[in-house]
Design a protein around this motif. Structure first.
Motif, PDB file in Angstrom:
ATOM      1  N   GLN A   1      46.747  98.930  20.591  1.00 33.08           N
ATOM      2  CA  GLN A   1      47.486  98.514  21.774  1.00 33.08           C
ATOM      3  C   GLN A   1      46.530  98.573  22.951  1.00 33.08           C
ATOM      4  O   GLN A   1      46.146  99.656  23.393  1.00 33.08           O
ATOM      5  CB  GLN A   1      48.689  99.430  22.010  1.00 33.08           C
ATOM      6  CG  GLN A   1      49.575  99.036  23.160  1.00 33.08           C
ATOM      7  CD  GLN A   1      50.513  97.898  22.829  1.00 33.08           C
ATOM      8  OE1 GLN A   1      50.309  97.182  21.855  1.00 33.08           O
ATOM      9  NE2 GLN A   1      51.544  97.718  23.625  1.00 33.08           N
ATOM     10  N   PRO A   2      46.079  97.431  23.479  1.00 29.87           N
ATOM     11  CA  PRO A   2      45.064  97.435  24.540  1.00 29.87           C
ATOM     12  C   PRO A   2      45.481  98.291  25.728  1.00 29.87           C
ATOM     13  O   PRO A   2      46.617  98.225  26.200  1.00 29.87           O
ATOM     14  CB  PRO A   2      44.969  95.951  24.927  1.00 29.87           C
ATOM     15  CG  PRO A   2      45.378  95.210  23.700  1.00 29.87           C
ATOM     16  CD  PRO A   2      46.451  96.067  23.062  1.00 29.87           C
ATOM     17  N   GLU A   3      44.548  99.130  26.167  1.00 28.03           N
ATOM     18  CA  GLU A   3      44.653  99.973  27.355  1.00 28.03           C
ATOM     19  C   GLU A   3      45.683 101.101  27.240  1.00 28.03           C
ATOM     20  O   GLU A   3      45.913 101.834  28.199  1.00 28.03           O
ATOM     21  CB  GLU A   3      44.960  99.127  28.603  1.00 28.03           C
ATOM     22  CG  GLU A   3      43.885  98.105  28.904  1.00 28.03           C
ATOM     23  CD  GLU A   3      44.086  97.418  30.239  1.00 28.03           C
ATOM     24  OE1 GLU A   3      44.328  98.112  31.243  1.00 28.03           O
ATOM     25  OE2 GLU A   3      44.010  96.190  30.281  1.00 28.03           O
TER      26      GLU A   3
ATOM     27  N   GLY B   1      57.685 102.017  36.349  1.00 26.81           N
ATOM     28  CA  GLY B   1      57.770 103.325  35.715  1.00 26.81           C
ATOM     29  C   GLY B   1      56.631 103.513  34.747  1.00 26.81           C
ATOM     30  O   GLY B   1      55.547 102.932  34.905  1.00 26.81           O
ATOM     31  N   LYS B   2      56.858 104.300  33.718  1.00 23.72           N
ATOM     32  CA  LYS B   2      55.816 104.600  32.742  1.00 23.72           C
ATOM     33  C   LYS B   2      55.671 103.435  31.770  1.00 23.72           C
ATOM     34  O   LYS B   2      56.637 103.018  31.150  1.00 23.72           O
ATOM     35  CB  LYS B   2      56.166 105.882  31.994  1.00 23.72           C
ATOM     36  CG  LYS B   2      56.241 107.109  32.895  1.00 23.72           C
ATOM     37  CD  LYS B   2      56.659 108.337  32.101  1.00 23.72           C
ATOM     38  CE  LYS B   2      56.701 109.564  32.986  1.00 23.72           C
ATOM     39  NZ  LYS B   2      57.770 109.466  34.001  1.00 23.72           N
ATOM     40  N   GLY B   3      54.470 102.919  31.670  1.00 23.23           N
ATOM     41  CA  GLY B   3      54.206 101.855  30.713  1.00 23.23           C
ATOM     42  C   GLY B   3      54.698 100.490  31.134  1.00 23.23           C
ATOM     43  O   GLY B   3      54.820  99.596  30.296  1.00 23.23           O
ATOM     44  N   GLY B   4      54.983 100.281  32.443  1.00 20.89           N
ATOM     45  CA  GLY B   4      55.367  98.958  32.891  1.00 20.89           C
ATOM     46  C   GLY B   4      56.508  98.975  33.884  1.00 20.89           C
ATOM     47  O   GLY B   4      56.721  99.953  34.608  1.00 20.89           O
ATOM     48  N   ALA B   5      57.262  97.878  33.901  1.00 19.29           N
ATOM     49  CA  ALA B   5      58.359  97.735  34.858  1.00 19.29           C
ATOM     50  C   ALA B   5      59.527  97.031  34.192  1.00 19.29           C
ATOM     51  O   ALA B   5      59.348  96.115  33.392  1.00 19.29           O
ATOM     52  CB  ALA B   5      57.897  96.934  36.077  1.00 19.29           C
ATOM     53  N   ASP B   6      60.730  97.461  34.547  1.00 26.25           N
ATOM     54  CA  ASP B   6      61.928  96.701  34.200  1.00 26.25           C
ATOM     55  C   ASP B   6      62.121  95.632  35.268  1.00 26.25           C
ATOM     56  O   ASP B   6      62.024  95.916  36.470  1.00 26.25           O
ATOM     57  CB  ASP B   6      63.148  97.610  34.140  1.00 26.25           C
ATOM     58  CG  ASP B   6      63.367  98.203  32.752  1.00 26.25           C
ATOM     59  OD1 ASP B   6      62.405  98.208  31.959  1.00 26.25           O
ATOM     60  OD2 ASP B   6      64.481  98.661  32.471  1.00 26.25           O
TER      61      ASP B   6
ATOM     62  N   PRO C   1      50.022  98.712  30.632  1.00 28.71           N
ATOM     63  CA  PRO C   1      49.488 100.014  30.212  1.00 28.71           C
ATOM     64  C   PRO C   1      49.118 100.886  31.405  1.00 28.71           C
ATOM     65  O   PRO C   1      47.951 101.052  31.750  1.00 28.71           O
ATOM     66  CB  PRO C   1      48.258  99.633  29.381  1.00 28.71           C
ATOM     67  CG  PRO C   1      47.851  98.309  29.908  1.00 28.71           C
ATOM     68  CD  PRO C   1      49.098  97.606  30.346  1.00 28.71           C
ATOM     69  N   GLY C   2      50.137 101.428  32.021  1.00 30.97           N
ATOM     70  CA  GLY C   2      49.949 102.262  33.194  1.00 30.97           C
ATOM     71  C   GLY C   2      51.265 102.393  33.918  1.00 30.97           C
ATOM     72  O   GLY C   2      52.333 102.137  33.362  1.00 30.97           O
ATOM     73  N   GLU C   3      51.200 102.753  35.194  1.00 37.55           N
ATOM     74  CA  GLU C   3      52.396 103.011  35.986  1.00 37.55           C
ATOM     75  C   GLU C   3      52.333 102.214  37.281  1.00 37.55           C
ATOM     76  O   GLU C   3      51.530 102.521  38.162  1.00 37.55           O
ATOM     77  CB  GLU C   3      52.501 104.509  36.289  1.00 37.55           C
ATOM     78  CG  GLU C   3      52.597 105.371  35.045  1.00 37.55           C
ATOM     79  CD  GLU C   3      52.511 106.860  35.334  1.00 37.55           C
ATOM     80  OE1 GLU C   3      52.265 107.216  36.526  1.00 37.55           O
ATOM     81  OE2 GLU C   3      52.681 107.664  34.408  1.00 37.55           O
ATOM     82  N   PRO C   4      53.160 101.165  37.431  1.00 39.07           N
ATOM     83  CA  PRO C   4      53.186 100.420  38.688  1.00 39.07           C
ATOM     84  C   PRO C   4      53.739 101.284  39.827  1.00 39.07           C
ATOM     85  O   PRO C   4      54.906 101.666  39.816  1.00 39.07           O
ATOM     86  CB  PRO C   4      54.121  99.238  38.389  1.00 39.07           C
ATOM     87  CG  PRO C   4      54.100  99.095  36.896  1.00 39.07           C
ATOM     88  CD  PRO C   4      53.964 100.493  36.380  1.00 39.07           C
ATOM     89  N   LYS C   5      52.880 101.574  40.788  1.00 39.34           N
ATOM     90  CA  LYS C   5      53.260 102.450  41.895  1.00 39.34           C
ATOM     91  C   LYS C   5      53.718 101.676  43.126  1.00 39.34           C
ATOM     92  O   LYS C   5      54.358 102.243  44.004  1.00 39.34           O
ATOM     93  CB  LYS C   5      52.070 103.330  42.289  1.00 39.34           C
ATOM     94  CG  LYS C   5      51.575 104.262  41.199  1.00 39.34           C
ATOM     95  CD  LYS C   5      52.532 105.403  40.947  1.00 39.34           C
ATOM     96  CE  LYS C   5      51.908 106.479  40.065  1.00 39.34           C
ATOM     97  NZ  LYS C   5      52.850 107.574  39.766  1.00 39.34           N
TER      98      LYS C   5
ATOM     99  N   LEU D   1      50.960  93.937  41.530  1.00 36.74           N
ATOM    100  CA  LEU D   1      51.357  95.313  41.253  1.00 36.74           C
ATOM    101  C   LEU D   1      50.129  96.213  41.290  1.00 36.74           C
ATOM    102  O   LEU D   1      49.107  95.920  40.646  1.00 36.74           O
ATOM    103  CB  LEU D   1      52.033  95.425  39.880  1.00 36.74           C
ATOM    104  CG  LEU D   1      53.277  94.552  39.683  1.00 36.74           C
ATOM    105  CD1 LEU D   1      52.919  93.355  38.796  1.00 36.74           C
ATOM    106  CD2 LEU D   1      54.403  95.324  39.031  1.00 36.74           C
ATOM    107  N   GLY D   2      50.228  97.311  42.043  1.00 38.28           N
ATOM    108  CA  GLY D   2      49.196  98.341  42.036  1.00 38.28           C
ATOM    109  C   GLY D   2      49.539  99.363  40.974  1.00 38.28           C
ATOM    110  O   GLY D   2      50.621  99.961  41.004  1.00 38.28           O
ATOM    111  N   VAL D   3      48.629  99.570  40.018  1.00 37.94           N
ATOM    112  CA  VAL D   3      48.942 100.321  38.804  1.00 37.94           C
ATOM    113  C   VAL D   3      48.034 101.538  38.673  1.00 37.94           C
ATOM    114  O   VAL D   3      46.811 101.447  38.810  1.00 37.94           O
ATOM    115  CB  VAL D   3      48.811  99.407  37.558  1.00 37.94           C
ATOM    116  CG1 VAL D   3      49.014 100.203  36.277  1.00 37.94           C
ATOM    117  CG2 VAL D   3      49.831  98.267  37.640  1.00 37.94           C
TER     118      VAL D   3
END
Length: 643
Positions: free
Chosen positions: A300-302, A364-369, A384-388, A399-401
């Motif tokens: 799973q990349p990243e 949230g964790k691992g992406g966004a709804d 693969p991260g958290e959009p802040k 998106l800043g991640v």
């Protein structure tokens, strides 16, 4: 260098008139009266895992950030998740270990220790600790359980035979984190940060010695540890290295380079050190007795691999909502989606909210709804991260991640987001995004990695794709809020630099950065004692900001001074101006500030929004007739009038 007396003007607090346009910009009014609340259902539903442990052929994996968090039992023989056990306290689980057929589970915020009896299914709390995080757990061969504690960094021993916890103190005075831990018959090994140390603690005497090789001095964390009878392996951040060390002779060691930034987990198995890296998501191994590092593949990349385990000769990696299985016999790598096998998803604590008018993105964790406002449906955008933070410009959402302070772009209809740029410069947390029409630049503010200095201002040129990073902008502070106007980025700061690093400045600042000349014009301290300015907005003549303590200020751009302040709430967050009023939230209520009279009223109350880390957010619909926030863990739309 601008003279210090110009950089740090003392903000004069005086009465004044509203610095607003002669007539308010007309907002599109909603058919609903201001304050009308519409519940749009769970804001973000996902299955982020934090750790896992095998008992026989069953993998017990625990979640983080859900309500409630659960331990799911994935039966390899049945290829299904056969049961779930609720974890009643804490906001998540990072830490697990096994003693016999019992699985121990450590939570954070609050930090509790649980024992799951996998024979009977009973879950019992056996410890509670007055610290922020239980980062990790390890069991010794004689059945003791060792806790890696953070803020401050401590080691705690729990004895299942007596039920007694014993605090073994701080391995390194002044360090905030014990991030990894391992134990054998004689020694506890503690991996420390934000300034890396590897401490060997004699279990009999309590004597401590730092065995981190000199070549690794100056690193951030010993972030993961694994033991064999003869060797210790450690994942070192933030240069993506692996330490392989002879336990009887620490001078006999090797440091493996990967080209990664982080080594998230390590395992010693059958003569090899296995490890997983980020940002690539690659699995690696290297023979303990020498040889080159082998890249085994990316499932799973990243993706982050939170734990590596071995069962029946195969290596298992625990990722968010999934496991990855490597078989040394045929070198195959399989990705196993646990959600598809029955692992329960649940609402998480969101980290960001943004509306493009047709959709609402909840990070949230691992992406966004992504909530479609017309159909009422929700889909998942995996990242693969958290959009802040997020921002829509010309039909595209940026998106800043976290981590690595990444900038992604997503267009409606696309199944994936596109990675545009990495901030670098030892940054990891994006804090805000803003667009400047005059220059065509998107500005992103960031906070550095734990233990590092100075946040950055990152600038992305829409026309060319050029990405430039400026560090420092405001020395010895992170950058938080940003709003842009006519070629100037106005910045609100945070005195906290990288986590685990004590602040060296006392007051948050408002700063102006020239986007054409790429230089700092000025900076002031608008509210004495404020630690953070999390929200900024502007009119043609003034910049408005709100502090962490909920104080709103007006900064007159013509006269270069603070003209008015008012107390809005107990804490500050995002700030939006609509016509002659501004809106903000403390997570429980949404407030309206009349910018003419500087008076405050409450639009809606009783939200009790469950934001990750307790950092409330608020999004403005482009129609300027509604705001989006949280009620509990549900996304809500709140009608506004803008007057």
């Amino acid at each position: 260098m601008v003279a210090r007396r110009r950089l740090l003007q003392t903000a004069a607090l005086a009465g004044g008139v509203a610095l607003l346009p002669p007539s308010p910009a007309h907002a599109d009014t909603s058919a609903d009266p201001e304050g009308t609340l519409t519940d749009l259902g769970p804001a973000s539903v996902t299955t982020p895992l934090g750790n896992g442990e095998f008992v026989g052929s069953v993998l017990y994996a625990a979640t983080r950030g859900l309500s409630p968090n659960v331990v799911g039992a994935y039966d390899l023989t049945a290829d299904a998740v056969t049961s779930h056990t609720d974890v009643p306290t804490g906001i998540g689980v990072w830490a697990m270990c096994r003693v016999g057929t019992d699985v121990y589970i450590g939570t954070h915020s609050r930090s509790d220790l649980y024992r799951l009896d996998t024979v009977t299914g009973a879950l019992n709390q056996v410890g509670a600790y007055p610290y922020h995080f239980i980062w990790n757990l390890a069991s010794s061969p004689d059945g003791k359980v060792y806790l890696a504690i953070s803020e401050p960094g401590r080691v705690v021993e729990y004895d299942p035979a007596t039920g007694v916890s014993r605090d073994l103190g701080m391995p390194v005075e002044g360090e905030a984190y014990v991030r990894s831990i391992a134990a054998d018959e004689t020694t506890i090994y503690a991996g420390v940060g934000a300034h890396a140390h590897l401490i060997a603690i004699d279990r009999a005497t309590g004597a401590k010695r730092d065995i981190l090789p000199a070549a690794l001095a100056g690193r951030d964390f010993v972030a993961s540890l694994a033991l064999s009878e003869t060797h210790l392996a450690g994942g070192i951040s933030s240069n993506g290295e692996v330490l392989v060390l002879n336990k009887t002779d620490p001078a006999d060691h090797r440091v493996l380079a990967t080209g990664e930034k982080y080594v998230t987990s390590v395992l010693i198995h059958d003569g090899y050190v296995y490890f997983a890296g980020r940002p690539s998501g690659m699995f690696y191994r290297c023979a303990i007795d020498g040889g080159a590092v082998e890249a085994l593949g990316v499932a799973q990349p990243e993706a982050a691999t939170h734990r590596l385990l071995v069962h029946d000769g195969r290596v298992y990696g625990v990722q968010d909502g999934a496991i990855v299985v490597f078989d040394p016999a045929d070198r195959s790598l399989r990705y196993v989606n646990l959600v598809q096998r029955g692992f329960r998803a649940a609402p998480e604590q969101p980290m960001s909210v943004h509306s493009d008018g047709a959709r609402v993105y909840v990070g949230g964790k691992g992406g966004a709804d992504v909530h479609d406002l017309a159909t009422g449906t929700r889909s998942r955008l995996g990242i693969p991260g958290e959009p802040k933070t997020a921002l829509t410009v010309r039909g595209a959402t940026y998106l800043g991640v976290y981590t690595q302070a990444l900038l992604y772009r997503h267009r409606a209809g696309e199944t994936e987001a596109t990675l545009l740029a990495r901030t670098g410069n030892q940054q990891d947390r994006p804090r805000d995004l803003a667009y400047d029409e005059a220059t065509g630049l998107i500005a992103m503010t960031t906070q550095p990695e734990p233990g590092h200095l100075n946040g950055t201002l990152a600038l992305y040129q829409l026309r060319t794709g050029r990405f430039d990073t400026y560090r420092p902008v405001v020395e010895r502070q992170s950058l938080y809020a940003v709003t842009c106007q006519a070629g100037v980025a106005y910045l609100g700061t945070n005195i906290q630099e990288g986590l685990g690093l004590p602040p060296v400045t006392a007051t948050a600042r408002l700063a102006a950065f020239d986007l054409r000349g790429r230089r700092l014009r000025w900076q002031v301290e608008p509210v004495p004692g404020a630690k953070v300015i999390p929200g900024l907005a502007h009119t043609a003549l003034a910049v408005y900001g709100i502090t962490d303590t909920g104080v709103l200020f007006e900064y007159d751009l013509r006269h270069a001074r603070v003209t008015r302040i008012t107390k809005v709430s107990a804490r500050g967050s995002d700030l939006h101006i609509v016509g002659r009023v501004a809106y903000t939230t403390d997570g429980n209520a949404i407030y309206k500030i009349d910018l003419v009279t500087f008076t405050v009223s409450t639009v809606v109350d009783g939200l009790a929004g469950e934001w990750f880390g307790g950092e409330p957010k608020l999004a403005l619909d482009p129609s300027r007739s509604a705001l989006f926030g949280l009620k509990g863990r549900n996304l809500v739309r709140v009608a506004i009038s803008g007057r």
